[in-house]
Structure formats: C-alpha cells, structure tokens
Design an enzyme around this catalytic site. Sequence first.
Site, PDB file in Angstrom:
ATOM      1  N   ARG A 162       0.710  -1.067   0.091  1.00  0.00           N
ATOM      2  CA  ARG A 162       0.044  -0.120   0.169  1.00  0.00           C
ATOM      3  C   ARG A 162       0.786   1.187  -0.056  1.00  0.00           C
ATOM      4  NH1 ARG A 162      -2.397  -3.570   3.431  1.00  0.00           N
ATOM      5  NH2 ARG A 162      -3.674  -4.702   2.058  1.00  0.00           N
ATOM      6  N   THR A 176      -4.069 -10.004  13.271  1.00  0.00           N
ATOM      7  CA  THR A 176      -2.844  -9.158  12.956  1.00  0.00           C
ATOM      8  C   THR A 176      -3.278  -7.713  12.536  1.00  0.00           C
ATOM      9  OG1 THR A 176      -3.633 -10.396  10.583  1.00  0.00           O
ATOM     10  CG2 THR A 176      -1.724 -11.067  11.659  1.00  0.00           C
ATOM     11  N   ASP A 199     -13.960 -13.482   9.911  1.00  0.00           N
ATOM     12  CA  ASP A 199     -13.008 -12.841   9.239  1.00  0.00           C
ATOM     13  C   ASP A 199     -13.411 -11.419   9.255  1.00  0.00           C
ATOM     14  OD1 ASP A 199     -10.606 -12.469   8.019  1.00  0.00           O
ATOM     15  OD2 ASP A 199     -11.468 -12.712   5.946  1.00  0.00           O
TER      16      ASP A 199
END
Length: 709
Positions: free
Chosen positions: A141, A259, A324
């Site tokens: 990114r 994470t 998720d």
Amino acid sequence: MQKLVLTAAISMLALAACNSKEKEPATSGETNSGVSSAQIINADNSSWLSYGRTYDEQRFSPLATVNADNVANLGLAWSYDLDSSRGIEATPIVHDGMMYVTSTYNVVHAMNARTGAPVWTWEPEIDMVQASNACCDIVNRGVALWGDTIFTATIDGRLVALNAKTGDVIWDKLTIDKSKPYTITGAPRVVKGKVIIGNGGAELGVRGYISAYDAETGDMDWRFYTVPGNPEDGFENDTMAMAAETWTGEWWTAGGGGTAWDAMAYDPDLDLLYFGVGNGSPWNQSIRSPDGGDNLFLSSMVAVRPDTGEYVWHYQTTPGETWDYTATQHLMLADLEIDGKTRKVIMQAPKNGFFYVIDRESGEFISANNFVPVNWATHIDEETGRPVEIEAARYYGKEPYLQLPGPLGAHNWHPMSYSQDTGLVYIPAQEAPWVYGDRANYKHTPGTWNTGTDFSYALLPTDRATFKALKSMVKGRLLAWDPVKQEEAWTFEHNGPWNGGILSTGGNLVFQGTADAHFAAYNAKTGDQLWKYFTQSGIGAAPITYELDGVQYVAVASGYGGSFVLGFGAVLPSGSDFNSGRVLVFKLGADGSLPAPLDAAMPEFDLPEPVEISDELLAKGVTAYANSCAVCHGDHAFASGLTPNLRYSGVTADAETWQMVVREGLLAENGMPNFGKVYDAETAEAIRAYVIGEAHSGRDQEFYKTIDE
Ligand code: CA
C-alpha cells in the site's frame, strides 16, 4: 500606510505561528532537514506526505483549483508504467517535486512528480517462499517518508530504509519470524521518529503484533502483541494477562491471529497512536477458543502511546470474531459536533458492515449503524456498544449460513475520505455475501489456510439460474455517509464490488477509481458524476492530489488484484480484461492518452485429457480445491489472470508434474506453496481431476460473461 498595516499583520501572523509552535507535540526524533511530524500535521498543498495525507488520515485536500465547475476539463498529464499485471494498492507519496510508489513485489519507483520522468527504482529481492504465504495477492500500500528517508515494508517481512534522493539502502531489518507464515502489505507510518509497522498472516495461523523501529538506526523500540501467547511462557505485560482472561482452550497453538495489517492513525494532541486489529486464527471460534470469550484484541481498534507501545484503550467491533471480520479497515480522526458538543472521534467502517463513531480520547462508544444490509447482527446495543447477534450466524455446529457481509467485507482495505466541507465520510462500500459453514474433521495444517470453515460451501453455484440470483446480490457503490446522523447522504451505484479508495477535495469533489477501469469525479454534496476517464485497467488504490507551480495534479495508481480478484475475478468479471500497473496523473486542460491496450483475448488451448475418478474421491478433490487452491487460482478453477489458469496448464495435463508442483514444491520459487505435508498423492490427483472436470464443464469465459442475459 497600507504597507505598514500589512507588515504589522504579517508580524502578527508570524507571532501567532511562533505561539502555535509552542503547542506542537513533543519533537523527539525530529530531523533537521526533510519531512517532520509538524509537516505531516500541517500538510502543505504541494505535497502528500503520509499514507492518509495527514496523521488524522482524512484524505481530504483543501486544493480547489480543480473543482466541480471545471473538472470536466481534466485530462491525462502523464502516466508511468509500474511493470505489473497484478494488484496495485499503493497511495503515492509526493514531496519536493518527487513521487514515490510501490509496485508488485515491493519494487519502489521514484519519479518526477511534474513529468513522470523516472529517477530511481529499488528492487527488494523478495524471498518468494515467504511471499507465497500472502493471502491476498502480492500487494503493497505504499511507502512512508521521514527526514530524507523512504521506508517500505516488504511482502517477505522486512522493513527497509532508503535514501529518498538515490534509492540506496540505509538499513534493512527483518520484522518477523520466518518459520511462521507472516507477510506485510501495509504502508508504514512514522510518528515521533519511530517507524510503525504490523503484518498479516491470520488466515494461515500467526500471532499478530505491531512494532516500532527507530527511523535513524532501524533498532526496534517496542512491540505490542494483539493477542496473548501461551500463558506458560509468561505474558509480556499486564495488558496480555488482561486479554488472556477473554480466551479459552489452547488458543496459542494456532497463533490466535489478530494481525494489524493496515489501518493506523495518530493524534498529536492526545499523543495516542491508533491501529486496527484483524480476525482470529482460525476464523472458527469454536476451534480457536472453544468455550467462547471476547478474544481480545481481535477485531478491535486499539490506542497506545507511540513512545512506548503502552496500552491505553480499546474498542472491540466484533467480540468473539468468527467470520474474518477484521477491524483493520481505515481509521480516521475528526472533531464532530454531536448533541451540541464537539467530540474528538475516531471512525471506522470495518468488514462487519457497521459504521462506528468512538471517542478517541477514552474509547467510549458514541454511535454505530449499519451502512449496508447485514444479517449477522440486528444492531449495536447503545448501552454496551456490543452487537446483538442473529443466532444462526454463528455457524459452528449448525447449518451453513448465507451471510452479509462475507469475509471480503462490507468495506475492505480501500481507503475512505472525510470532507471537512461537507461533513461526510465517503466509503467504498460493497455487498459480497458468503456461505459460512463448519469444517468437518478440521486439523491445523501449517503452510495452508487454517480457517476452520469449509470454503466449499462458498463456491459459486454451477446452474445458471442460481448463479444469476447470487450474482445479483453482489454489489459495490460509492457511499456518502453522515457520521453524525449515522445515515446515508447519497450513493452512486457501481457495476460491482471491489472499487478503489477515495479522495475528497476543497473543490467540492470526490474522486474514485473503479474495478471496471474508470476514474471519476463526483459532486461531493450531491453525488452527481461530473467527469469520467477510461483507465484500461481496474483501480483499487486511492487517489491523491498535490500542487506544483500553481498546477493542481490528481494522481491514482491503476492495477486490478487482491483477494476478490484472485478468488472471483474470472467468474465475476469486472468489465476490463486488460491489467497493467500504472501511475496516472491528471491536470486541467491536458489531453494525453494511454498506450493502446494489448489484446487480452484468451488464446485457444487444448484441454487436458479427462480423468476417471470415483465420486467419493472427486468430492475430496472439490473440498481440497475450495479450501487450499481457490483463494489464488479462482472459484471453479477459473483464474483471473493474476495466477496461472489451471484449466489450460501444461502442469495440469501431466499427472507426474502436477504431483511435483503440488507436493514437492517444484514451483516454490514462483510463489506456489508446497502442499506435501497437507495432501497425500491421492488427494492431489483428486484436485487435478476436479480442475480438469471444470475445464470440460462448458462453464467458460463466455458462460460467466453472459450470465446476466
Ligand atoms: Ca483475514
């Protein structure tokens, strides 16, 4: 006389500037030249100094030379070839007439921001075996800038400092344990001379953390773990002991996840660094933490002291995460007038479909509302700040559940923007359903996806009518959201999901690129589309703007990829087959054109010979393919073009080569994981039989392209 008044006014201003300087935050780690925190806080219009432009990450530029009245005259000033045909997610950084952009495999490109003339490139020599752990394309990114140094974090887990003028390496530090499937895709941020970086890997099974490195030396200053480790090893600090109270079973064996792979923001007045925490490893909570619990700090926004990494507060968006539902999405700071009071807030539209406004000083819940249809929770309870879940959504031990949003999120990594002029947050929103189901006989298998859910429930239907019905549920839009009223102001419907990040400007404009290869400008107040440009390749990255010599430039990187494209790019095509990573830079009155796209028509191939196989074994092949292969090689073995198309591959055609690739790591150096410890030879052959069956199914490019007819 007039001159005197003016001089007096100027000295008053200078005095005011001096006074305001005293109020600036601690300047430890400031450098004498180059970019400093004061510059990032008070960003000037000539530059774009940090990922979200300023530490509040609003991605709003006051520039108004290009505005709603003249944007129709915007044209291509120049383009720069990033030498990539995969996903490009980088936000360009602009300073001192230079632009810095990352491409596939973390190649850093430095160019002249006026002309696009190349200045230097840096090749990171990526460890491809580590890179093969990437869940969601070999993307990055962008870089950070501090002093005269560029910082980039690589897919194989390194943090690297480069001389901004020459691209020469100053230092190169490994930030991960390479025996674990960590990867990095995020852009670093630099706060008070510390380079902050997290990582990814929660799909495969890791323990998340975020670290700070000294910008000058590359030495690590602190590390904050986002989930507790094995209690027998002792907790790193009281915060981890507190977090461990919210976990059950032996969560540490699969890493726990959490994470911090993308969002960060910094408030210099409160001296708080914020970051977003991802999903659990594995996703399925009944495996990860069998007796439940909130599982801190999964799916949370966390505030820490940037000097020490000391915990200050957290807010958890999805307690006991099992879908998720990361909270790594864009974190944005603003001061909002709520109930007659100015509140210092932090805002987020995480994957779970609710838009959150949280007090950024205390972490106190202020408000939340769903910004797309959701069917996993009815609402967020205003007293507790917790979601009120719909029981069927916790799929373990139950029937599979067709859910909105799915793991691709109601909003993913694609940056939002907040306009100080309109008071609206612009969200690249989407509706992407998913069928969640329990994975029978689950066991943790290192080196592969470990979600504890069975992805074969989520394979798209093969009959035309059902496929068409499901496809009609998949949507994408530019959504203008009022964060105070917690309601939609306007929307612009796109052709599908997975559209680009957003920029808003003082010219009453909102800019966004789309998956179907257009870059457009909208009236920020009304949503009227005012200008549109065909970019040949799909866009995911967010635009920026800067001004040099009185000319306002608008820049965006093209290149279509990421998790949606890897999985569904061929069966849910975006509308453009061509894919070339480029930086595209626009200005008023320019009339440049892009090189003609190459013909992307699929060449004729011979299909591999069909394989005779029992139904039982074939079912085994489908499950294995869905859970281990589809995330890169595509739903129904139909790859998007980012990875080899297994239907027409010479490897698929030859049973022996197939075994060497799948089970012996023959193509590990190309990024293909070795599944030798996961699948036996019989299962590997069953996968091959399934792939070949799909190749002969008649569900080809034409089938998927004409599904709406
Ligand atoms: Ca994830």
